[in-house]
Design a protein around this motif. Sequence first.
Motif, PDB file in Angstrom:
ATOM      1  N   LEU A 218      40.894  50.145  43.409  1.00  0.00           N
ATOM      2  CA  LEU A 218      41.160  48.735  43.204  1.00  0.00           C
ATOM      3  C   LEU A 218      41.176  47.931  44.495  1.00  0.00           C
ATOM      4  O   LEU A 218      41.232  46.721  44.458  1.00  0.00           O
ATOM      5  CB  LEU A 218      42.471  48.569  42.438  1.00  0.00           C
ATOM      6  CG  LEU A 218      42.446  49.194  41.043  1.00  0.00           C
ATOM      7  CD1 LEU A 218      43.781  49.015  40.356  1.00  0.00           C
ATOM      8  CD2 LEU A 218      41.331  48.623  40.204  1.00  0.00           C
ATOM      9  N   GLU A 219      41.058  48.614  45.636  1.00  0.00           N
ATOM     10  CA  GLU A 219      41.043  47.838  46.879  1.00  0.00           C
ATOM     11  C   GLU A 219      39.729  47.081  47.049  1.00  0.00           C
ATOM     12  O   GLU A 219      39.643  46.168  47.840  1.00  0.00           O
ATOM     13  CB  GLU A 219      41.335  48.723  48.093  1.00  0.00           C
ATOM     14  CG  GLU A 219      40.322  49.803  48.364  1.00  0.00           C
ATOM     15  CD  GLU A 219      40.794  50.807  49.418  1.00  0.00           C
ATOM     16  OE1 GLU A 219      39.961  51.162  50.255  1.00  0.00           O
ATOM     17  OE2 GLU A 219      41.967  51.209  49.396  1.00  0.00           O
ATOM     18  N   ASP A 220      38.714  47.433  46.260  1.00  0.00           N
ATOM     19  CA  ASP A 220      37.423  46.738  46.335  1.00  0.00           C
ATOM     20  C   ASP A 220      37.286  45.604  45.320  1.00  0.00           C
ATOM     21  O   ASP A 220      36.301  44.876  45.352  1.00  0.00           O
ATOM     22  CB  ASP A 220      36.279  47.730  46.082  1.00  0.00           C
ATOM     23  CG  ASP A 220      36.167  48.786  47.168  1.00  0.00           C
ATOM     24  OD1 ASP A 220      36.528  48.481  48.325  1.00  0.00           O
ATOM     25  OD2 ASP A 220      35.728  49.900  46.865  1.00  0.00           O
ATOM     26  N   VAL A 221      38.242  45.466  44.422  1.00  0.00           N
ATOM     27  CA  VAL A 221      38.111  44.521  43.311  1.00  0.00           C
ATOM     28  C   VAL A 221      37.765  43.114  43.773  1.00  0.00           C
ATOM     29  O   VAL A 221      36.895  42.467  43.194  1.00  0.00           O
ATOM     30  CB  VAL A 221      39.389  44.510  42.429  1.00  0.00           C
ATOM     31  CG1 VAL A 221      39.371  43.366  41.443  1.00  0.00           C
ATOM     32  CG2 VAL A 221      39.519  45.830  41.694  1.00  0.00           C
TER      33      VAL A 221
ATOM     34  N   LEU B 172      33.108  38.040  35.633  1.00  0.00           N
ATOM     35  CA  LEU B 172      34.052  37.503  36.620  1.00  0.00           C
ATOM     36  C   LEU B 172      35.140  36.652  35.977  1.00  0.00           C
ATOM     37  O   LEU B 172      36.250  36.564  36.500  1.00  0.00           O
ATOM     38  CB  LEU B 172      33.311  36.692  37.685  1.00  0.00           C
ATOM     39  CG  LEU B 172      32.359  37.473  38.585  1.00  0.00           C
ATOM     40  CD1 LEU B 172      31.688  36.533  39.583  1.00  0.00           C
ATOM     41  CD2 LEU B 172      33.067  38.617  39.303  1.00  0.00           C
ATOM     42  N   LYS B 173      34.826  36.034  34.843  1.00  0.00           N
ATOM     43  CA  LYS B 173      35.802  35.194  34.136  1.00  0.00           C
ATOM     44  C   LYS B 173      36.587  35.983  33.093  1.00  0.00           C
ATOM     45  O   LYS B 173      37.529  35.465  32.505  1.00  0.00           O
ATOM     46  CB  LYS B 173      35.084  34.036  33.443  1.00  0.00           C
ATOM     47  CG  LYS B 173      34.425  33.069  34.402  1.00  0.00           C
ATOM     48  CD  LYS B 173      33.618  32.033  33.649  1.00  0.00           C
ATOM     49  CE  LYS B 173      32.862  31.160  34.642  1.00  0.00           C
ATOM     50  NZ  LYS B 173      31.749  30.453  34.036  1.00  0.00           N
ATOM     51  N   SER B 174      36.200  37.229  32.868  1.00  0.00           N
ATOM     52  CA  SER B 174      36.775  38.024  31.785  1.00  0.00           C
ATOM     53  C   SER B 174      38.213  38.445  32.061  1.00  0.00           C
ATOM     54  O   SER B 174      38.647  38.527  33.208  1.00  0.00           O
ATOM     55  CB  SER B 174      35.933  39.279  31.542  1.00  0.00           C
ATOM     56  OG  SER B 174      36.123  40.220  32.607  1.00  0.00           O
ATOM     57  N   ASP B 175      38.926  38.748  30.986  1.00  0.00           N
ATOM     58  CA  ASP B 175      40.286  39.275  31.102  1.00  0.00           C
ATOM     59  C   ASP B 175      40.288  40.604  31.850  1.00  0.00           C
ATOM     60  O   ASP B 175      41.237  40.905  32.566  1.00  0.00           O
ATOM     61  CB  ASP B 175      40.902  39.475  29.709  1.00  0.00           C
ATOM     62  CG  ASP B 175      41.197  38.148  29.013  1.00  0.00           C
ATOM     63  OD1 ASP B 175      41.224  37.102  29.706  1.00  0.00           O
ATOM     64  OD2 ASP B 175      41.385  38.158  27.789  1.00  0.00           O
TER      65      ASP B 175
ATOM     66  N   GLY C  23      42.382  40.656  35.106  1.00  0.00           N
ATOM     67  CA  GLY C  23      43.524  41.570  35.060  1.00  0.00           C
ATOM     68  C   GLY C  23      43.528  42.528  36.236  1.00  0.00           C
ATOM     69  O   GLY C  23      44.573  42.799  36.837  1.00  0.00           O
ATOM     70  N   LEU C  24      42.359  43.043  36.599  1.00  0.00           N
ATOM     71  CA  LEU C  24      42.262  43.935  37.752  1.00  0.00           C
ATOM     72  C   LEU C  24      42.601  43.197  39.044  1.00  0.00           C
ATOM     73  O   LEU C  24      43.263  43.742  39.924  1.00  0.00           O
ATOM     74  CB  LEU C  24      40.870  44.565  37.839  1.00  0.00           C
ATOM     75  CG  LEU C  24      40.544  45.596  36.768  1.00  0.00           C
ATOM     76  CD1 LEU C  24      39.076  45.989  36.837  1.00  0.00           C
ATOM     77  CD2 LEU C  24      41.429  46.825  36.898  1.00  0.00           C
ATOM     78  N   LEU C  25      42.139  41.963  39.148  1.00  0.00           N
ATOM     79  CA  LEU C  25      42.462  41.141  40.328  1.00  0.00           C
ATOM     80  C   LEU C  25      43.975  40.970  40.453  1.00  0.00           C
ATOM     81  O   LEU C  25      44.524  41.100  41.543  1.00  0.00           O
ATOM     82  CB  LEU C  25      41.825  39.761  40.208  1.00  0.00           C
ATOM     83  CG  LEU C  25      40.490  39.522  40.863  1.00  0.00           C
ATOM     84  CD1 LEU C  25      40.085  38.063  40.682  1.00  0.00           C
ATOM     85  CD2 LEU C  25      40.468  39.907  42.312  1.00  0.00           C
ATOM     86  N   ARG C  26      44.627  40.683  39.335  1.00  0.00           N
ATOM     87  CA  ARG C  26      46.083  40.510  39.362  1.00  0.00           C
ATOM     88  C   ARG C  26      46.770  41.802  39.783  1.00  0.00           C
ATOM     89  O   ARG C  26      47.731  41.778  40.535  1.00  0.00           O
ATOM     90  CB  ARG C  26      46.599  40.055  38.001  1.00  0.00           C
ATOM     91  CG  ARG C  26      46.401  38.573  37.751  1.00  0.00           C
ATOM     92  CD  ARG C  26      47.151  38.083  36.527  1.00  0.00           C
ATOM     93  NE  ARG C  26      46.676  38.685  35.287  1.00  0.00           N
ATOM     94  CZ  ARG C  26      45.614  38.252  34.600  1.00  0.00           C
ATOM     95  NH1 ARG C  26      44.917  37.215  35.039  1.00  0.00           N
ATOM     96  NH2 ARG C  26      45.258  38.845  33.484  1.00  0.00           N
ATOM     97  N   ARG C  27      46.252  42.928  39.304  1.00  0.00           N
ATOM     98  CA  ARG C  27      46.865  44.214  39.653  1.00  0.00           C
ATOM     99  C   ARG C  27      46.740  44.523  41.133  1.00  0.00           C
ATOM    100  O   ARG C  27      47.619  45.130  41.710  1.00  0.00           O
ATOM    101  CB  ARG C  27      46.229  45.347  38.846  1.00  0.00           C
ATOM    102  CG  ARG C  27      46.661  45.315  37.419  1.00  0.00           C
ATOM    103  CD  ARG C  27      45.945  46.350  36.618  1.00  0.00           C
ATOM    104  NE  ARG C  27      46.114  46.011  35.211  1.00  0.00           N
ATOM    105  CZ  ARG C  27      45.945  46.838  34.220  1.00  0.00           C
ATOM    106  NH1 ARG C  27      45.584  48.070  34.460  1.00  0.00           N
ATOM    107  NH2 ARG C  27      46.117  46.441  32.987  1.00  0.00           N
ATOM    108  N   THR C  28      45.644  44.103  41.757  1.00  0.00           N
ATOM    109  CA  THR C  28      45.488  44.368  43.191  1.00  0.00           C
ATOM    110  C   THR C  28      46.496  43.558  43.991  1.00  0.00           C
ATOM    111  O   THR C  28      46.837  43.931  45.102  1.00  0.00           O
ATOM    112  CB  THR C  28      44.064  44.041  43.706  1.00  0.00           C
ATOM    113  OG1 THR C  28      43.791  42.665  43.484  1.00  0.00           O
ATOM    114  CG2 THR C  28      43.020  44.900  43.049  1.00  0.00           C
ATOM    115  N   ASN C  29      46.942  42.457  43.427  1.00  0.00           N
ATOM    116  CA  ASN C  29      47.906  41.619  44.128  1.00  0.00           C
ATOM    117  C   ASN C  29      49.344  42.004  43.811  1.00  0.00           C
ATOM    118  O   ASN C  29      50.273  41.405  44.325  1.00  0.00           O
ATOM    119  CB  ASN C  29      47.672  40.145  43.773  1.00  0.00           C
ATOM    120  CG  ASN C  29      46.325  39.676  44.258  1.00  0.00           C
ATOM    121  OD1 ASN C  29      45.842  40.129  45.284  1.00  0.00           O
ATOM    122  ND2 ASN C  29      45.691  38.791  43.507  1.00  0.00           N
TER     123      ASN C  29
END
Length: 155
Positions: free
Chosen positions: A14-17, A130-133, A137-143
């Motif tokens: 997920l560091e590449d997300v 890119l707009k999908s859940d 969701g993966l972007l949110r998890r990386t943060n």
Amino acid sequence: MVPGRLCCFPKDPLEDVETWSESVDKVLSCKAGQIAFREFLKSEYSEENILFWLACEEYKKIKMAPEMISSANRIYSEFVETEAPRQINIDCGTRENITKNISQPSLTSFDSAQKLIYSLMARDCYPRFLKSDIYQGLLRRTNSSWLTFGCGPFE
């Protein structure tokens, strides 16, 4: 399961997300990206596109003629021939050309179809991904500081 790991990847996938938003190539060059994009395409009933693209990538690595013939026939029967179980959306000229040459496959047998499918994914599916859940969701998890990711929906 190690927190933050997607199945058995050697580094945190997920560091590449965040880089996936740069291009479809960034998504396709990363195993976790391929899995997430495949999940998205499955939700849109177009999973055959990435499966075909990945099969072509593997096909191009083949060195032995018997393996090439076997793999070419499998790709053809699964994705290319009319009424194939995972038939890809390509023009009839490209399909006919592959059909005409399938008895003597080469490493470039599927190149034109693969380019068409890549283009379809890049211009049509990727912006929606890119707009999908799934991606968001993966972007949110990386943060978030606690990443716990099982293999569940990404198998």
